[in-house]
Design a protein around this motif. Structure first.
Motif, PDB file in Angstrom:
ATOM      1  N   UNK A   1       0.818  -1.214   0.000  1.00  0.00           N
ATOM      2  CA  UNK A   1       0.000   0.000   0.000  1.00  0.00           C
ATOM      3  C   UNK A   1       0.851   1.263   0.000  1.00  0.00           C
ATOM      4  N   UNK A   2       2.044   1.175   0.573  1.00  0.00           N
ATOM      5  CA  UNK A   2       2.924   2.337   0.509  1.00  0.00           C
ATOM      6  C   UNK A   2       3.335   2.617  -0.937  1.00  0.00           C
ATOM      7  N   UNK A   3       3.690   1.584  -1.677  1.00  0.00           N
ATOM      8  CA  UNK A   3       4.033   1.784  -3.086  1.00  0.00           C
ATOM      9  C   UNK A   3       2.825   2.300  -3.868  1.00  0.00           C
TER      10      UNK A   3
ATOM     11  N   UNK B   1       2.918   5.841  -5.941  1.00  0.00           N
ATOM     12  CA  UNK B   1       2.628   5.932  -7.374  1.00  0.00           C
ATOM     13  C   UNK B   1       1.429   6.819  -7.644  1.00  0.00           C
ATOM     14  N   UNK B   2       0.403   6.746  -6.790  1.00  0.00           N
ATOM     15  CA  UNK B   2      -0.771   7.588  -6.993  1.00  0.00           C
ATOM     16  C   UNK B   2      -0.433   9.056  -6.787  1.00  0.00           C
TER      17      UNK B   2
ATOM     18  N   UNK C   1       0.692  14.347  -9.382  1.00  0.00           N
ATOM     19  CA  UNK C   1       1.500  15.560  -9.547  1.00  0.00           C
ATOM     20  C   UNK C   1       1.961  15.715 -11.001  1.00  0.00           C
ATOM     21  N   UNK C   2       2.412  14.624 -11.592  1.00  0.00           N
ATOM     22  CA  UNK C   2       2.880  14.645 -12.982  1.00  0.00           C
ATOM     23  C   UNK C   2       1.747  15.006 -13.937  1.00  0.00           C
TER      24      UNK C   2
ATOM     25  N   UNK D   1       8.316   5.163 -16.685  1.00  0.00           N
ATOM     26  CA  UNK D   1       7.459   5.745 -15.649  1.00  0.00           C
ATOM     27  C   UNK D   1       6.190   4.966 -15.382  1.00  0.00           C
ATOM     28  N   UNK D   2       5.977   3.854 -16.065  1.00  0.00           N
ATOM     29  CA  UNK D   2       4.745   3.082 -15.927  1.00  0.00           C
ATOM     30  C   UNK D   2       4.561   2.584 -14.497  1.00  0.00           C
ATOM     31  N   UNK D   3       3.335   2.623 -14.009  1.00  0.00           N
ATOM     32  CA  UNK D   3       3.003   2.097 -12.685  1.00  0.00           C
ATOM     33  C   UNK D   3       1.505   1.811 -12.634  1.00  0.00           C
ATOM     34  N   UNK D   4       1.028   1.321 -11.508  1.00  0.00           N
ATOM     35  CA  UNK D   4      -0.383   0.945 -11.392  1.00  0.00           C
ATOM     36  C   UNK D   4      -1.300   2.134 -11.656  1.00  0.00           C
ATOM     37  N   UNK D   5      -0.904   3.308 -11.177  1.00  0.00           N
ATOM     38  CA  UNK D   5      -1.752   4.488 -11.359  1.00  0.00           C
ATOM     39  C   UNK D   5      -1.843   4.903 -12.819  1.00  0.00           C
TER      40      UNK D   5
END
Length: 303
Positions: free
Chosen positions: A174-176, A180-181, A186-187, A210-214
């Motif tokens: 959950x920290x990750x 990412x969220x 911000x981006x 830069x890919x992530x769950x968000x």
């Protein structure tokens, strides 16, 4: 073989969806929530107390906000510990402090009850589809026994080890998720103010480093005005980040990256988004960036 009786305590955003999956798979559920109508909304029979569910269930699932509530449900005068029986299996699907989980495991074990800590990942959408990931701590034999109850709402179940390991993995995960969220929000606000086409920006991010769950699962909806309501609130996200900070303090690991999500979700909560889905952090950042919204014509961009 007799089908185990299933009970659920906590029928909110996640617990309600999980309960409905179990019911739709053909297993009746007795559910308890302080908000009475939630049981019917999830397709469950409504119980009047924690005690009633405890005395009914062979497999008892908990989906609660935090360790304070979990401890009250388990240790309260009319709680689970006071009315449990040997042979029951309790599965805690909450996000909780691992140290608290281990203490509750010990207390229940003295009554012959197995406690599995089963952190969940995937959000409301995965709960509705039955594709949640479960990170489980506790006895492997208890997990094997309860798997048929878990199958309607999960497609990946990973046994991580002894009591507390499931909730530890969940706090780390959950920290990750929070990082990412918050960082992607911000981006995306910056992209809007810079005049970029946000759909094309997401295409680039998702094809790049830069890919992530968000970027993959949240912002393709948010840029069109769909905040995916029904998921983790800003208040609960802050709770999870604080749990992470506490856990790393206990482990003696420096928390060098915790300040970013604490600042982002702290800002969102202070601006009135605390009880809304944590995805609204992008609106909070947009507020202080001049009233930017991703899905509307904004400063420096087009809708």
């Amino acid at each position: 073989m007799t089908t185990p009786k299933v009970g659920v305590i906590g029928l909110g955003n996640m617990g309600g969806r999980i309960t409905r999956r179990i019911v739709e798979a053909g297993t009746p559920v007795l559910g308890y929530d302080p908000v009475p109508h939630r049981a019917a909304g999830a397709g469950a029979s409504g119980a009047g107390s924690v005690r009633e569910v405890t005395e009914h269930a062979d497999h008892l699932l908990l989906s609660l906000p935090d360790s304070t509530v979990i401890e009250r449900v388990v240790l309260g005068d009319d709680g689970l510990l006071a009315h449990c029986r040997a042979g029951q299996i309790v599965v805690d699907l909450s996000t909780a402090a691992p140290s608290s989980t281990v203490r509750l495991h010990t207390a229940l074990a003295e009554r012959g009850v197995e406690l599995l800590d089963a952190g969940i990942s995937g959000g409301a959408a995965a709960a509705e589809k039955g594709t949640l990931t479960l990170m489980v701590g506790g006895a492997a034999t208890a997990l094997d026994a309860v798997r048929p109850t878990l199958e309607p709402f999960s497609d990946t179940v990973v046994h991580l080890g002894g009591s507390g390991t499931g909730h530890t993995a969940k706090v780390l995960n959950n920290f990750l998720n929070a990082v990412s969220l918050a960082a992607t929000a911000e981006v995306m606000v910056a992209g809007r103010k810079a005049g970029l086409d946000l759909h094309r920006l997401l295409d680039v991010l998702n094809a790049g480093s830069g890919v992530n769950f968000a970027t993959l699962n949240r912002f393709p909806h948010i840029v069109d005005g769909d905040y995916l309501e029904g998921g983790l609130t800003g208040t609960l996200m802050m709770k999870d980040v604080a749990l992470y900070a506490d856990l790393l303090h206990e482990l003696g690991v420096p928390t060098l990256n915790v300040s970013g999500p604490l600042a982002s979700f702290g800002l969102a909560n202070s601006l009135g988004y605390a009880d809304q889905i944590s995805n609204r952090v992008v609106d909070a950042i947009g507020d202080v960036a001049g009233g930017v919204r991703l899905h509307e014509a904004g400063e420096g961009g087009e809708s």
